[in-house]
Design an enzyme around this catalytic site. Structure first.
Site, short mmCIF file in Angstrom:
data_model
loop_
_atom_site.label_atom_id
_atom_site.label_comp_id
_atom_site.label_asym_id
_atom_site.label_seq_id
_atom_site.Cartn_x
_atom_site.Cartn_y
_atom_site.Cartn_z
N GLY A 228 -12.12 1.20 -4.78
CA GLY A 228 -12.89 1.43 -6.28
C GLY A 228 -13.96 2.48 -6.18
O GLY A 228 -14.36 2.32 -7.19
N GLU B 164 10.40 -16.93 14.84
CA GLU B 164 9.44 -17.36 13.70
C GLU B 164 9.12 -18.65 13.75
O GLU B 164 7.88 -18.92 13.66
CB GLU B 164 10.27 -16.93 12.44
CG GLU B 164 10.59 -15.29 12.00
CD GLU B 164 9.40 -14.56 12.22
OE1 GLU B 164 8.16 -14.90 12.12
OE2 GLU B 164 9.59 -13.38 12.60
P1 ADP Z 1 -11.08 5.04 -3.95
O1 ADP Z 1 -11.62 6.01 -4.86
O2 ADP Z 1 -11.91 4.02 -3.14
O3 ADP Z 1 -10.04 5.37 -2.89
P2 ADP Z 1 -10.01 4.26 -6.32
O4 ADP Z 1 -11.18 4.17 -7.15
O5 ADP Z 1 -8.75 5.35 -6.73
O6 ADP Z 1 -10.18 4.07 -5.07
O7 ADP Z 1 -8.99 3.03 -6.55
C1 ADP Z 1 -7.58 3.07 -6.94
C2 ADP Z 1 -7.03 2.14 -7.80
O8 ADP Z 1 -7.29 0.78 -7.25
C3 ADP Z 1 -7.79 2.09 -9.09
O9 ADP Z 1 -7.31 2.89 -10.00
C4 ADP Z 1 -7.83 0.53 -9.72
O10 ADP Z 1 -6.58 0.52 -10.41
C5 ADP Z 1 -7.70 -0.19 -8.48
N1 ADP Z 1 -9.01 -0.74 -7.97
C6 ADP Z 1 -9.48 -0.62 -6.98
N2 ADP Z 1 -10.97 -1.27 -6.71
C7 ADP Z 1 -10.71 -1.98 -7.85
C8 ADP Z 1 -11.82 -2.91 -8.47
N3 ADP Z 1 -13.03 -3.12 -7.86
N4 ADP Z 1 -11.57 -3.37 -9.48
C9 ADP Z 1 -10.46 -3.10 -10.22
N5 ADP Z 1 -9.48 -2.29 -9.98
C10 ADP Z 1 -9.71 -1.58 -8.67
ZN ZN Z 2 6.85 -12.21 15.67
#
Ligand code: ADP
Ligand code: ZN
Ligand code: MG
Length: 642
Positions: free
Chosen positions: A244, A461
């Site tokens: 995020g 398993e």
């Molecule tokens: P990063 O830039 O850290 O690689 P992003 O900000 O692009 O990750 O996150 C990708 C998606 O994951 C976001 O668009 C959102 O939908 C979801 N996401 C990631 N972290 C969060 C968070 N803390 N709360 C809500 N959604 C999140």
């Molecule tokens: Zn196994």
């Protein structure tokens, strides 16, 4: 004190573009001219290959021998092609008698020409010998020829160039042709900003707190100036992919309601050499004009890599980085500009970038913990219709190690599954199944295992599941399945911890290794041989055992000696040995000892519970899936029976 034009993209400045145009046009003209010269050269050599000059006397001889098909009369020259029926040796005699080396050519594919001499009997002669002839009056106007071979190509090239560049610059968000060096940062309209606020980012409370403060600097600078505090220039968001970081930066812009310039590191260097530095300059110039505002550089490692990397020096990137460093020193903090950057590889960043006064703050955006995951699930579940019996906490428990992006994906998968089953709400079952889909792939019902294979998978398993259930430090089993999945697994056992753990003891680690190896042990006990199905188990068990020796100081031989360090902590977390080769070999010995010990334990554990292994496997073979509760019931039944 909001200026009215604050939220509009700044007008492109015509003066700047004019200044840039002449050198570009000059470059273009030179290149176009070169291309045209080459083109003309190629066509003229191609043309000269098919025409061959002969003497007028030879021309007459050819006519009289009756071997000419058609003659084209022109002002300056006569062009002729040969009769298909003419005798080749005679022709060669006429054409090449005086030539030392007869050229290789297909006579009938050739156009011969000769300079026209003043010969009044020409027409008569042609007529006499039954040669077809005609006058070609297409006046080769020298001006037209010049136009066709020089001006036309240049014009066409110009049109092509113009459209290509227009598209390219449009894509870059820049102006017209002159704007190559212009920054590609997009100005987000603070009001229109897709509505992302801190409420959309769940679980990253510490990060949000830090960023709140920075927003406050923008809005109430007096509060801080009064006490003598300086505004930090920049903050670096650090963490694994999908946690995020980009989302947080966009939320900051949404919260601060100031212009937001967002650009990714690679966009600085893309396409043209030498424009990275000027882009940085433009970006900061533009930002200064629109302050207060936020600049966000995503994936900054693309430009911010350490400069002392001997192996691959990259001048372009270094220039860009140097420009960024000097801009960050240069801008006036009282104006209210904040630079945010995001990366998942902080260790490769240049030290100069991280020193105080540039990115003073480092904000860790790590994988979410249990409450964090629940909060993130809640944010995303709010966008779908959720069954009221759904329990997001259980989903959060089952998704240890998942990032925000994973969780968002899971909720979406669950919603898709609900649609597939024509339901109008997302149920808990959808959610749990989608967790499995994200972890292990979709169920692959068309993969038919033969009965022996299926049996082996079942025992394998159940071996895992029994090992967890029978060990004191094991985790509860939530599900066992032998339905193959698209991501390669033929079956698996899901364990969910009762609570999130941040520390593991030595005995817990050992219990995990034993659990991993007991699938294989079950195969050994029942079938007296092992299958290829345990490769992933072995890999993970070996990894754990290795970390115990090299990182956690859990071996008698090395004790608390650190033998490995972790690189790219937020990406794959590769480990690098920091000891001598001899020690490396000794580590292997230690790892082997741990694995052998654990394998023996697993073997004994399952041998002692062979009845349970048999009974539960038979049940699993029949049902293909068992829940954790059913499994515990079955286990209790066999134990009672003994
Ligand atoms: P990063 O830039 O850290 O690689 P992003 O900000 O692009 O990750 O996150 C990708 C998606 O994951 C976001 O668009 C959102 O939908 C979801 N996401 C990631 N972290 C969060 C968070 N803390 N709360 C809500 N959604 C999140
Ligand atoms: Zn196994
Ligand atoms: Mg990102």
């Amino acid at each position: 004190m909001n200026e009215p034009n604050l939220n509009q993209p700044p007008p492109t400045e015509p003066t700047k573009e004019k200044k840039n145009t002449p050198p570009n046009l000059l470059h273009f003209l030179i290149i176009a001219l070169l291309i045209t010269i080459v083109l003309n050269f190629i066509t003229s050599t191609m043309a000269s290959k098919r025409t061959y000059q002969i003497e007028y006397s030879q021309f007459i001889q050819l006519i009289e021998s009756g071997s000419v098909d058609v003659v084209q009369l022109e002002e300056e020259q006569l062009l002729l092609t040969l009769n298909k029926t003419a005798d080749e040796s005679q022709l060669r005699q006429i054409l090449f008698a005086n030539t030392e080396e007869a050229p290789q050519m297909d006579l009938w594919d050739q156009i011969f020409y000769t300079i026209r001499v003043d010969d009044p009997s020409l027409v008569e002669r042609l007529d006499e010998n039954d040669v077809r002839f005609y006058q070609n009056n297409a006046q080769t106007n020298p001006i037209l020829t010049f136009m066709a071979s020089w001006i036309f190509p240049v014009l066409i090239l110009y049109v092509m160039y113009y459209f290509l560049f227009k598209n390219m610059t449009k894509r870059m968000g820049g102006g017209t042709m002159g704007g190559i060096g212009k920054s590609k940062a997009k100005v987000f309209d603070a009001q229109k900003i897709t509505g992302i606020t801190f409420a959309d980012v769940a679980g990253q409370d510490e990060a949000k707190e830090s960023l709140y403060e920075m927003i406050d600097f923008l809005h109430n600078p007096e509060k801080y100036e009064q006490i003598g505090a300086k505004q930090p220039r920049g903050a670096l968001l650090v963490g694994p992919p999908g946690t995020g970081k980009t989302l947080l930066a966009r939320a900051v812009a949404g919260e601060a309601k100031v212009p937001f310039y967002s650009i990714t590191g690679s966009e600085f260097i893309e396409m043209y050499v030498g424009v990275g530095a000027s882009r940085v300059r433009d970006l900061f110039a533009e930002a200064t004009k629109n302050a207060p505002c936020i600049i966000f550089i995503d994936e900054i490692d693309a430009i911010g890599k350490s400069r002392d990397n001997q192996m691959s020096s990259n001048d372009e990137r270094e220039q860009t980085l140097n420009q960024l460093l000097s801009e960050m020193d240069g801008f006036d903090t009282s104006k209210g500009i904040i630079v945010l950057a995001a990366t998942n590889r902080p260790e490769v960043l240049d030290k100069a970038l991280l020193r105080p006064g540039r990115f003073d703050r480092r904000i860790i955006v790590d994988k979410p913990d249990l409450p964090g995951r629940e909060a993130i699930l809640k944010v995303h579940a709010a966008k779908v219709k959720l069954d009221k019996n759904a329990n997001l906490k259980d989903v959060a428990l089952a998704t240890s190690g998942a990032t925000g992006a994973d969780l968002a994906n899971m909720v979406n998968e669950a919603a898709l599954r609900a649609v597939r089953f024509s339901r109008d709400v997302v149920t808990q079952e959808d959610l749990l199944e989608s967790v499995e889909v994200v972890i292990a792939g979709k169920e692959k019902k068309d993969r038919i295992l033969n009965p022996k294979e299926k049996q082996m998978v079942a025992f394998h398993e159940v071996g895992h599941a029994l090992a967890t259930a029978l060990q004191r430090d094991g985790m509860p089993v939530t599900k066992i399945t032998i339905v193959p999945r698209t991501m390669g697994s033929l079956g698996y056992t899901m364990n969910t911890p009762e609570e999130e753990r941040y520390l593991l003891t030595q005995s817990e680690l050992k219990a995990q290794i034993i659990t991993l190896l007991s699938g294989r042990a079950a195969e050994q006990i029942i079938f007296n041989e092992v299958s290829t199905g345990a490769s992933n188990d072995i890999e993970r068990a070996t990894g754990l055992a290795r970390s115990m020796v090299t990182q956690y100081g859990m071996s008698d031989r090395f004790g608390a000696m650190g033998l490995e360090s972790t690189r790219s902590q937020y990406l794959d977390g590769r480990n690098v040995l920091t000891c001598s080769e001899q020690t490396g070999a000794a580590i292997d010995e230690e790892v082997r000892a741990i694995l052998m010990d654990c394998e023996a334990t697993a073997f004994n554990l399952l041998s002692d519970n062979r009845q349970a292994l048999n009974d539960i496997s038979a049940y699993l073979l029949e049902k293909e899936n068992i829940t954790g509760e059913k499994f515990m019931d079955l286990l209790a039944l066999t134990q009672e029976a003994l």
